[in-house]
Design an enzyme around this catalytic site. Structure first.
Site, PDB file in Angstrom:
ATOM      1  N   HIS A   1       0.865  -1.189   0.000  1.00 47.00           N
ATOM      2  CA  HIS A   1       0.000   0.000   0.000  1.00 47.00           C
ATOM      3  C   HIS A   1       0.901   1.238   0.000  1.00 47.00           C
ATOM      4  CE1 HIS A   1      -3.951  -1.909   0.736  1.00 47.00           C
ATOM      5  NE2 HIS A   1      -3.201  -2.869   1.214  1.00 47.00           N
TER       6      HIS A   1
ATOM      7  N   HIS B   1      -6.447   0.589   6.871  1.00 45.27           N
ATOM      8  CA  HIS B   1      -7.267  -0.470   7.469  1.00 45.27           C
ATOM      9  C   HIS B   1      -7.494  -0.203   8.955  1.00 45.27           C
ATOM     10  CE1 HIS B   1      -4.995  -2.178   4.095  1.00 45.27           C
ATOM     11  NE2 HIS B   1      -6.014  -2.972   3.891  1.00 45.27           N
TER      12      HIS B   1
ATOM     13  N   TYR C   1      -7.377  -2.385  11.229  1.00 49.29           N
ATOM     14  CA  TYR C   1      -6.423  -3.142  12.059  1.00 49.29           C
ATOM     15  C   TYR C   1      -5.103  -2.403  12.274  1.00 49.29           C
ATOM     16  CZ  TYR C   1      -4.250  -4.619   7.625  1.00 49.29           C
ATOM     17  OH  TYR C   1      -3.653  -4.628   6.398  1.00 49.29           O
TER      18      TYR C   1
ATOM     19  N   ALA D   1      -8.261  -7.374  -2.022  1.00 47.92           N
ATOM     20  CA  ALA D   1      -7.824  -8.765  -2.055  1.00 47.92           C
ATOM     21  C   ALA D   1      -8.696  -9.515  -1.056  1.00 47.92           C
ATOM     22  CB  ALA D   1      -6.357  -8.855  -1.647  1.00 47.92           C
TER      23      ALA D   1
ATOM     24  N   MET E   1     -10.440  -7.678   4.824  1.00 51.87           N
ATOM     25  CA  MET E   1     -10.253  -6.812   5.989  1.00 51.87           C
ATOM     26  C   MET E   1     -10.484  -5.335   5.658  1.00 51.87           C
ATOM     27  SD  MET E   1      -6.732  -8.549   7.334  1.00 51.87           S
ATOM     28  CE  MET E   1      -6.513 -10.348   7.308  1.00 51.87           C
ATOM     29  N   SER E   2     -11.311  -5.059   4.670  1.00 51.38           N
ATOM     30  CA  SER E   2     -11.457  -3.652   4.250  1.00 51.38           C
ATOM     31  C   SER E   2     -12.837  -3.409   3.654  1.00 51.38           C
ATOM     32  CB  SER E   2     -10.372  -3.316   3.214  1.00 51.38           C
ATOM     33  OG  SER E   2     -10.597  -4.050   2.021  1.00 51.38           O
TER      34      SER E   2
ATOM     35  N   ASN F   1      -6.631 -16.179  -2.350  1.00 49.65           N
ATOM     36  CA  ASN F   1      -6.356 -17.454  -1.680  1.00 49.65           C
ATOM     37  C   ASN F   1      -7.675 -18.143  -1.368  1.00 49.65           C
ATOM     38  OD1 ASN F   1      -6.332 -15.058   0.312  1.00 49.65           O
ATOM     39  ND2 ASN F   1      -6.881 -16.801   1.580  1.00 49.65           N
TER      40      ASN F   1
ATOM     41  N   HIS G   1       0.696 -13.087   3.614  1.00 52.77           N
ATOM     42  CA  HIS G   1       0.527 -11.800   2.929  1.00 52.77           C
ATOM     43  C   HIS G   1       1.243 -11.818   1.570  1.00 52.77           C
ATOM     44  CE1 HIS G   1      -0.442  -7.600   2.520  1.00 52.77           C
ATOM     45  NE2 HIS G   1       0.813  -7.195   2.585  1.00 52.77           N
TER      46      HIS G   1
HETATM   47  N1  HPA Z   1      -8.879 -13.492   4.840  1.00 55.59           N
HETATM   48  C1  HPA Z   1      -8.995 -12.188   5.143  1.00 55.59           C
HETATM   49  N2  HPA Z   1      -8.501 -11.237   4.383  1.00 55.59           N
HETATM   50  C2  HPA Z   1      -7.892 -11.591   3.235  1.00 55.59           C
HETATM   51  C3  HPA Z   1      -7.744 -12.936   2.867  1.00 55.59           C
HETATM   52  C4  HPA Z   1      -8.274 -13.940   3.723  1.00 55.59           C
HETATM   53  O1  HPA Z   1      -8.189 -15.154   3.454  1.00 55.59           O
HETATM   54  N3  HPA Z   1      -7.091 -12.950   1.667  1.00 55.59           N
HETATM   55  C5  HPA Z   1      -6.863 -11.645   1.336  1.00 55.59           C
HETATM   56  N4  HPA Z   1      -7.332 -10.824   2.289  1.00 55.59           N
END
Ligand code: HPA
Length: 280
Positions: free
Chosen positions: A64, A86, A88, A116, A217-218, A241, A253
């Site tokens: 980022h 984010h 977090y 993502a 997470m966003s 993933n 990550h």
């Molecule tokens: N979980 C949460 N956030 C993510 C993931 C995941 O598997 N992959 C990319 N961001």
């Protein structure tokens, strides 16, 4: 740390951006992990380091970049945020969503968000794009909603409707472009969690049961603020993933960033196609 951001602070941040540009961006864009390369295609770009904008939280995450790129993309005036903030990272929900407020105050009518995400839907695979049809505000349900606190009536109503967070017309446009360009896309519900830890297998089974197709997470706070401000939203997840419902694999990550890069050409084609056909 201040949880709530005032209109004066939003306008100070907005003025710092406005002073550097001579255009009104019609479309704000927030690019997720590994997806920031899209900003390289912006023409006649003015680049602003977010460190130079008052009250702007600084991104602390690899992948980022912390800059705004303002210019023309597919014939539209855009403001692209390369690198998002984010929850977090330790910022408040209102700090996380300050960039959307600045876009709104600058006059942007549209928000395109990408992220993502991990696949929850059993058929969705790394490398897939998923048009977001709806979201589950898992962080907001217990109270971490970016609209908590004094309502800034100049920006939107106290109790905004959320029956259509992702604009149906924009969704149809993205579907149409994907079909025409023969880019396969998935569709589904994005569950927004806080992170930064990835989900446990039981977390993931829970997400599946409640109707999530992807998890990240966003995005959700940004979309809520954009809707509050009357903006129309298009959201696209890049599946990086496969969620690991049985605990048989680990998520890193690096894997997320790498898969993000692979998706950029497909994502770019859809976003550019949508921009070309945006009405006023
Ligand atoms: N979980 C949460 N956030 C993510 C993931 C995941 O598997 N992959 C990319 N961001």
């Amino acid at each position: 740390m201040e949880e709530f951001i005032t209109l004066a602070q939003i306008d100070e941040a907005t003025d710092a951006v406005r002073r550097r540009i001579s255009v009104v961006p019609k479309v704000g864009m927030i690019l997720g992990s590994g997806l920031g390369d899209l900003a390289e295609a912006v023409e006649d770009a003015t680049i602003i380091s977010t460190a130079d904008i008052p009250h702007w939280p600084q991104s602390t995450v690899e992948g980022h970049k912390g800059r705004l790129v303002i210019g023309r993309l597919a014939g539209q005036c855009v403001l692209v945020m390369q690198g998002r903030i984010h929850f977090y990272e330790g910022y408040s929900m209102q700090q996380v969503t300050l960039p959307v407020r600045v876009m709104q105050r600058l006059g942007a009518k549209y928000l395109i968000v990408t992220n993502a995400a991990g696949a929850i839907h059993p058929d969705y695979l790394p490398g897939d794009l998923m048009l977001i049809t709806d979201h589950i505000n898992l962080v907001g349900i217990p109270g971490f909603n970016p609209l908590r606190g004094p309502n800034l009536d100049e920006l939107g109503p106290r109790f905004p409707d959320m029956s259509e967070p992702y604009d149906r017309q924009l969704l149809n446009l993205a579907r149409e472009i994907a079909r025409e360009k023969q880019i396969p896309v998935r569709e589904g519900v994005y569950a927004g969690l806080s992170g930064p830890s990835y989900e446990s297998p039981a977390d993931l089974r829970f997400l599946r049961v409640i109707g999530a197709d992807a998890v990240g997470m966003s995005t959700v706070p940004e979309v809520i603020v954009a809707k509050h401000g009357g903006m129309r939203v298009l959201g696209i997840s890049g599946i990086t993933n496969k969620a690991n419902l049985d605990g048989s694999a680990v998520t890193t990550h690096e894997e997320v960033l790498e898969a993000g890069r692979i998706m950029v050409p497909k994502l770019k084609a859809i976003v550019l196609g949508a921009l070309e056909r945006l009405s006023d």
